[in-house]
Scaffold this active site. Structure first.
Site, mmCIF file in Angstrom:
data_model
loop_
_atom_site.group_PDB
_atom_site.id
_atom_site.type_symbol
_atom_site.label_atom_id
_atom_site.label_comp_id
_atom_site.label_asym_id
_atom_site.label_seq_id
_atom_site.Cartn_x
_atom_site.Cartn_y
_atom_site.Cartn_z
ATOM 1 C CG ASP A 1 2.410 2.225 7.201
ATOM 2 O OD1 ASP A 1 1.719 2.108 8.522
ATOM 3 O OD2 ASP A 1 1.967 2.943 6.482
ATOM 4 C CD1 TRP B 1 -2.650 3.357 2.694
ATOM 5 C CD2 TRP B 1 -1.825 5.187 2.988
ATOM 6 N NE1 TRP B 1 -3.775 4.200 2.948
ATOM 7 C CE2 TRP B 1 -3.322 5.289 2.912
ATOM 8 C CE3 TRP B 1 -1.322 6.421 3.150
ATOM 9 C CZ2 TRP B 1 -3.845 6.445 3.467
ATOM 10 C CZ3 TRP B 1 -1.795 7.535 3.357
ATOM 11 C CH2 TRP B 1 -3.146 7.482 3.340
ATOM 12 C CE LYS C 1 -6.038 3.289 8.963
ATOM 13 N NZ LYS C 1 -6.884 4.208 7.862
#
Length: 425
Positions: free
Chosen positions: A236, A164, A260
């Site tokens: 992030d 990511w 999540k």
């Protein structure tokens, strides 16, 4: 011509005729209507149709649910789901579901305002920061951040500890001048760098990290400080958001996809220092301009209303547990149980991540006998433990044990792992 329920039907559509409304309340009727065709011949359409709606199933019990180890969308707290279920049809006497509300009506305004207030309590977010509820996933913010914070020629630094972080860097190349100052790729993303050894650009506009790499299971336990005193730290936090306390004041921007730890997919949360808002590049699309969303309290267009409502219920639940200090304690205990099982298996199971930076949220592991991995996943599913297959880019297994994963789920997985080893070791 009226149709009987639950049977296929053929409609003959002929020349001019008008559509009539059935007066039957139990089996709606469909009549011929005018249609022009070159052949002037009737056409036959076959369709399946049911005139009745099946009654909803009886409320499911906890025994009907699986332990869902998916990386996202992930498991949600059972009591939150039950609360949502009870309010689905008629939200608190409003006479409608949250899914039916105007996003500008007083009912939904109360929902989004409460969600923001509770999130501020959880993370101790000061009034110096705006909280935005957006769409497009954290991936959209890979572009939104440089577009809002940078000029095209601004240098920025990226620490890449997994997939990511790498994707965020690549997207930023379109809108500023990013540089990867450290990458764990050569070590297959199993570590976090020593901050003292980072070769930071002293003129960098910001330093970007991915606080927890969902795929590789690498988590920052502490955070670096930008070398440029005017630079921003941006993170992030998608896969460890609200899993532990965070000093928000250390960051210029924190962003996270909700799917999540805090809600269903479709909601993205951005926490941004207010003085950073209002400097977007001219090419910035309206929907990526933080000022537009901040000025309109996340209601510039229709937001993901039901998702925000669900996030609000999760925030209430986290506060009821005692806040993020207590939540982190539970997460540490769950992770310890699972990592101990891996480390004490004498090599039958292996976690490739350096112990000091192992994620509390995503636990990747492999089997010494890799040919057994498929059977492991299959047998676990039979025992109602699902989504344990590792990400396609790395293979192996991965157990995501977010806030809502109960101790019972981790304990059952560990018991299964020991039993599987006894059979195949």
């Amino acid at each position: 011509m009226a149709m009987s329920a639950n049977t296929p039907h053929t409609l003959l559509l002929k020349n001019p005729s008008i559509l009539k409304t059935s007066t039957t309340t139990t089996t709606p009727s469909i009549h011929a209507f005018p249609i022009k065709r070159a052949t002037n011949k009737p056409i036959s359409i076959t369709c399946s149709y049911s005139a009745t709606v099946a009654a909803p199933p009886a409320s499911a019990s906890a025994q009907d649910r699986v332990f869902n180890f998916a990386a996202g969308p992930a498991t949600l707290p059972e009591n939150v789901l039950r609360k949502a279920e009870s309010e689905l049809y008629n939200w608190r006497g409003a006479g409608m579901s949250v899914m039916e509300m105007s996003h500008r009506g007083k009912e939904f305004l109360s929902i989004i305002q409460k969600a923001e207030s509770d999130l501020r309590k959880l993370l101790d977010i000061s009034e110096d920061y705006a909280v935005l509820f957006l769409q497009g996933g954290a991936t959209t913010q890979f572009a939104g951040i440089p577009l809002n914070i940078c000029k095209p020629e601004d240098p920025v630094d990226y620490i890449v500890t997994g997939s990511w972080g790498d994707k965020a860097f690549k997207e930023a190349t379109k809108y500023c001048k990013p540089k990867v100052i450290w990458s764990g790729k050569s070590e297959k993303y199993t570590a976090v760098p020593s901050f003292d050894e980072l070769d930071q650009n002293p003129n960098a506009r910001y330093l970007h990290i991915c606080a927890n790499e969902t795929i590789h299971g690498v988590e920052f336990k502490d955070y670096p400080t930008p070398k440029n005193k005017d630079a921003l730290l941006i993170a992030d936090m998608s896969s460890n958001f609200c899993s532990k306390p965070v000093d928000v004041s250390k960051f210029g921007i924190i962003y996270a996809g909700a799917q999540k730890n805090v809600g269903p997919s479709g909601v993205t949360i951005v926490i941004i220092r207010k003085d950073l808002i209002g400097n977007a590049q001219e090419i910035t699309p309206v929907m990526l301009d933080y000022k537009i969303h901040a000025d309109n309290n996340s209601l510039y267009n229709t937001p993901p209303c039901y998702g925000i409502y669900m996030c609000g219920l999760v925030f209430e639940d986290l506060l009821a547990q005692g806040g993020l200090v207590e939540v982190e304690k539970k997460n540490m205990k769950k992770a310890q149980i699972l990592y101990d099982a891996i480390d004490e298996s004498k090599g039958f199971y292996r976690c490739p991540v350096e112990k000091s930076v192992r994620s509390l949220m995503n636990v990747p592991f492999t089997l010494e006998k890799s040919e057994l991995e498929g059977e492991f996943v299959k047998e676990a599913a039979k025992e109602k433990m699902v989504q344990l297959k590792g990400h396609r880019s790395v293979g192996g297994m991965r157990a995501s044990i977010y806030n809502a994963m109960p101790f019972a789920g981790v304990e059952k997985l560990v018991a299964f792992m020991k039993d599987f080893q006894a059979k195949h070791g």
